[in-house]
Design a protein around this motif. Structure first.
Motif, mmCIF file in Angstrom:
data_model
loop_
_atom_site.group_PDB
_atom_site.id
_atom_site.type_symbol
_atom_site.label_atom_id
_atom_site.label_comp_id
_atom_site.label_asym_id
_atom_site.label_seq_id
_atom_site.Cartn_x
_atom_site.Cartn_y
_atom_site.Cartn_z
ATOM 1 N N ILE A 1 6.158 -0.944 3.204
ATOM 2 C CA ILE A 1 5.316 -1.434 2.105
ATOM 3 C C ILE A 1 4.405 -2.562 2.794
ATOM 4 O O ILE A 1 3.190 -3.156 2.343
ATOM 5 C CB ILE A 1 5.678 -1.790 0.618
ATOM 6 C CG1 ILE A 1 6.189 -0.278 0.089
ATOM 7 C CG2 ILE A 1 4.851 -2.179 -0.290
ATOM 8 C CD1 ILE A 1 7.050 -0.419 -1.163
ATOM 9 N N GLY A 2 5.295 -3.662 3.079
ATOM 10 C CA GLY A 2 4.665 -4.752 3.606
ATOM 11 C C GLY A 2 3.564 -4.690 4.816
ATOM 12 O O GLY A 2 2.486 -5.291 4.523
ATOM 13 N N VAL A 3 4.077 -3.965 5.681
ATOM 14 C CA VAL A 3 2.880 -3.808 6.674
ATOM 15 C C VAL A 3 1.578 -3.029 6.150
ATOM 16 O O VAL A 3 0.603 -3.420 6.484
ATOM 17 C CB VAL A 3 3.627 -2.767 7.768
ATOM 18 C CG1 VAL A 3 2.502 -2.251 8.860
ATOM 19 C CG2 VAL A 3 4.818 -3.327 8.392
ATOM 20 N N PHE A 4 1.965 -2.354 5.121
ATOM 21 C CA PHE A 4 0.703 -1.368 4.555
ATOM 22 C C PHE A 4 -0.104 -2.573 3.900
ATOM 23 O O PHE A 4 -1.356 -2.389 4.077
ATOM 24 C CB PHE A 4 1.099 -0.413 3.626
ATOM 25 C CG PHE A 4 0.014 0.234 2.656
ATOM 26 C CD1 PHE A 4 -0.659 1.148 3.345
ATOM 27 C CD2 PHE A 4 -0.293 -0.399 1.484
ATOM 28 C CE1 PHE A 4 -1.847 1.539 2.734
ATOM 29 C CE2 PHE A 4 -1.221 0.296 0.889
ATOM 30 C CZ PHE A 4 -2.161 1.215 1.279
ATOM 31 N N ARG A 147 -5.376 5.399 -3.440
ATOM 32 C CA ARG A 147 -4.529 6.695 -3.064
ATOM 33 C C ARG A 147 -3.444 6.423 -1.986
ATOM 34 O O ARG A 147 -2.325 6.814 -1.904
ATOM 35 C CB ARG A 147 -5.618 7.635 -2.677
ATOM 36 C CG ARG A 147 -6.410 8.530 -3.680
ATOM 37 C CD ARG A 147 -7.056 9.670 -2.855
ATOM 38 N NE ARG A 147 -7.741 9.366 -1.777
ATOM 39 C CZ ARG A 147 -9.086 9.202 -1.768
ATOM 40 N NH1 ARG A 147 -9.633 9.058 -3.085
ATOM 41 N NH2 ARG A 147 -9.721 8.801 -0.831
ATOM 42 N N ASP A 148 -3.742 5.691 -0.786
ATOM 43 C CA ASP A 148 -2.890 5.193 0.277
ATOM 44 C C ASP A 148 -1.918 4.412 -0.220
ATOM 45 O O ASP A 148 -0.776 4.539 0.079
ATOM 46 C CB ASP A 148 -3.561 4.622 1.370
ATOM 47 C CG ASP A 148 -4.576 5.490 1.852
ATOM 48 O OD1 ASP A 148 -4.439 6.615 1.953
ATOM 49 O OD2 ASP A 148 -5.318 4.804 2.830
ATOM 50 N N LEU A 149 -1.923 3.493 -1.365
ATOM 51 C CA LEU A 149 -1.020 2.507 -2.025
ATOM 52 C C LEU A 149 0.099 3.469 -2.645
ATOM 53 O O LEU A 149 1.303 3.512 -2.610
ATOM 54 C CB LEU A 149 -1.453 1.696 -2.786
ATOM 55 C CG LEU A 149 -0.590 0.587 -3.531
ATOM 56 C CD1 LEU A 149 0.341 -0.176 -2.387
ATOM 57 C CD2 LEU A 149 -1.337 -0.218 -4.213
ATOM 58 N N GLN A 150 -0.721 4.448 -3.442
ATOM 59 C CA GLN A 150 0.316 5.254 -4.257
ATOM 60 C C GLN A 150 1.216 6.287 -3.393
ATOM 61 O O GLN A 150 2.284 6.422 -3.740
ATOM 62 C CB GLN A 150 -0.696 6.181 -5.123
ATOM 63 C CG GLN A 150 -1.140 5.511 -6.302
ATOM 64 C CD GLN A 150 -2.272 6.458 -7.041
ATOM 65 O OE1 GLN A 150 -2.814 7.420 -6.558
ATOM 66 N NE2 GLN A 150 -2.644 5.745 -8.519
ATOM 67 N N ARG A 151 0.640 6.696 -2.138
ATOM 68 C CA ARG A 151 1.246 7.463 -1.261
ATOM 69 C C ARG A 151 2.528 6.669 -0.704
ATOM 70 O O ARG A 151 3.648 7.082 -0.586
ATOM 71 C CB ARG A 151 0.393 8.054 -0.300
ATOM 72 C CG ARG A 151 1.007 8.872 0.879
ATOM 73 C CD ARG A 151 0.461 9.442 1.972
ATOM 74 N NE ARG A 151 -0.661 8.054 2.440
ATOM 75 C CZ ARG A 151 -0.138 7.285 3.318
ATOM 76 N NH1 ARG A 151 1.073 7.431 3.863
ATOM 77 N NH2 ARG A 151 -0.998 6.512 3.981
ATOM 78 N N LEU A 153 4.019 4.063 -1.756
ATOM 79 C CA LEU A 153 5.096 3.679 -2.748
ATOM 80 C C LEU A 153 5.734 4.934 -3.301
ATOM 81 O O LEU A 153 7.176 4.786 -3.387
ATOM 82 C CB LEU A 153 4.349 3.110 -4.322
ATOM 83 C CG LEU A 153 3.774 1.944 -4.018
ATOM 84 C CD1 LEU A 153 2.911 1.406 -5.211
ATOM 85 C CD2 LEU A 153 4.760 0.729 -3.777
ATOM 86 N N ALA A 154 5.118 5.907 -3.162
ATOM 87 C CA ALA A 154 5.867 7.383 -3.534
ATOM 88 C C ALA A 154 7.064 7.443 -2.283
ATOM 89 O O ALA A 154 7.950 7.855 -2.601
ATOM 90 C CB ALA A 154 5.146 8.392 -3.713
ATOM 91 N N GLU A 155 6.323 7.260 -1.115
ATOM 92 C CA GLU A 155 7.203 7.610 -0.006
ATOM 93 C C GLU A 155 8.466 6.576 0.078
ATOM 94 O O GLU A 155 9.659 6.913 0.435
ATOM 95 C CB GLU A 155 6.552 7.464 1.231
ATOM 96 C CG GLU A 155 5.632 8.682 1.424
ATOM 97 C CD GLU A 155 4.513 8.538 2.725
ATOM 98 O OE1 GLU A 155 4.626 7.502 3.152
ATOM 99 O OE2 GLU A 155 4.052 9.475 2.805
ATOM 100 N N SER A 156 8.052 5.374 -0.478
ATOM 101 C CA SER A 156 9.272 4.302 -0.245
ATOM 102 C C SER A 156 10.120 4.677 -1.308
ATOM 103 O O SER A 156 11.461 4.462 -1.154
ATOM 104 C CB SER A 156 8.653 3.028 -0.484
ATOM 105 O OG SER A 156 8.187 2.772 -1.741
ATOM 106 N N GLU A 157 10.026 5.182 -2.440
ATOM 107 C CA GLU A 157 10.881 5.572 -3.565
ATOM 108 C C GLU A 157 11.666 6.806 -3.184
ATOM 109 O O GLU A 157 13.026 6.673 -3.362
ATOM 110 C CB GLU A 157 10.098 5.841 -4.653
ATOM 111 C CG GLU A 157 9.458 4.857 -5.499
ATOM 112 C CD GLU A 157 8.744 4.790 -6.678
ATOM 113 O OE1 GLU A 157 8.616 6.351 -6.917
ATOM 114 O OE2 GLU A 157 8.270 4.077 -7.358
#
Length: 194
Positions: A1-4, A147-151, A153-157
């Motif tokens: 998430i940090g890199v994103f 959209r990218d942030l939601q993706r 966050l979903a992947e990190s969860e």
């Protein structure tokens, strides 16, 4: 998430810079229309209604018509390039005034070109359209970012935790120091053997 988030911040900074550049283009197009209006009034106000003869006369007239804050040269556009003037006709009155645009090169797609023929004025890049396009680009970029942030966050969860320490517990500082000293000794020994 940090890199994103770091990458996203860099992209947003670039987008903000682009938006400011487009705003400058819009203001320049507006200034070109204002310049033309004052030049037309000057031409009509003269007894013989003749436009400036050439580039030098155009610059002399413009310098006499305008002043700016910050002492900017009024015969130059917002990128420090001299407006290019071409008299296209005396009767009927016609001229072309060109700003080379942000790339400072004549004949490219970002040039701002105003043409007057009597009372008909055309500019190739409308100031309002420039800003509307910039705002639309910004809106689309914001939507992509969300959209990218939601993706992400979903992947990190959904991601499973990674076991960093195989033994299940972190080594103590003295264990880390001992391993560091051991590695240094091995490296020094390898250098001495060589």
């Amino acid at each position: 998430i940090g890199v994103f988030l770091v990458v996203a911040a860099a992209k947003m900074g670039g987008l903000a810079s682009e938006l400011l550049g487009r705003a400058r283009e819009s203001v320049q197009a507006s200034e070109l229309l204002t310049l033309d209006g004052h030049l037309a009034a000057w031409t009509i106000g003269r007894k013989r209604t003749r436009p400036p003869r050439d580039q030098a006369h155009f610059e002399e007239v413009v310098a006499g018509l305008f002043t700016t804050r910050g002492e900017r040269n009024v015969t130059q556009d917002r990128w420090g390039q001299t407006y290019l003037y071409e008299k296209l006709g005396e009767r009927p009155v016609a001229w072309r005034i060109t700003s080379k645009g942000p790339d400072r090169a004549l004949g490219t797609s970002d040039d701002l070109v105003l043409k007057r023929h009597e009372d008909n004025v055309q500019i190739n890049r409308d100031p309002v359209a420039i800003m509307e396009a910039a705002i639309e680009d910004k809106r689309q970029a914001d939507e992509r970012f969300l959209r990218d942030l939601q993706r992400v966050l979903a992947e990190s969860e959904e991601a499973k935790p990674v076991e960093v320490f195989p033994e299940g517990k972190a080594p103590s500082p003295s264990e880390v120091e001992a391993k560091g000293v051991q590695r240094e000794a091995e490296t020094l020994g390898a250098l001495l053997d060589a």
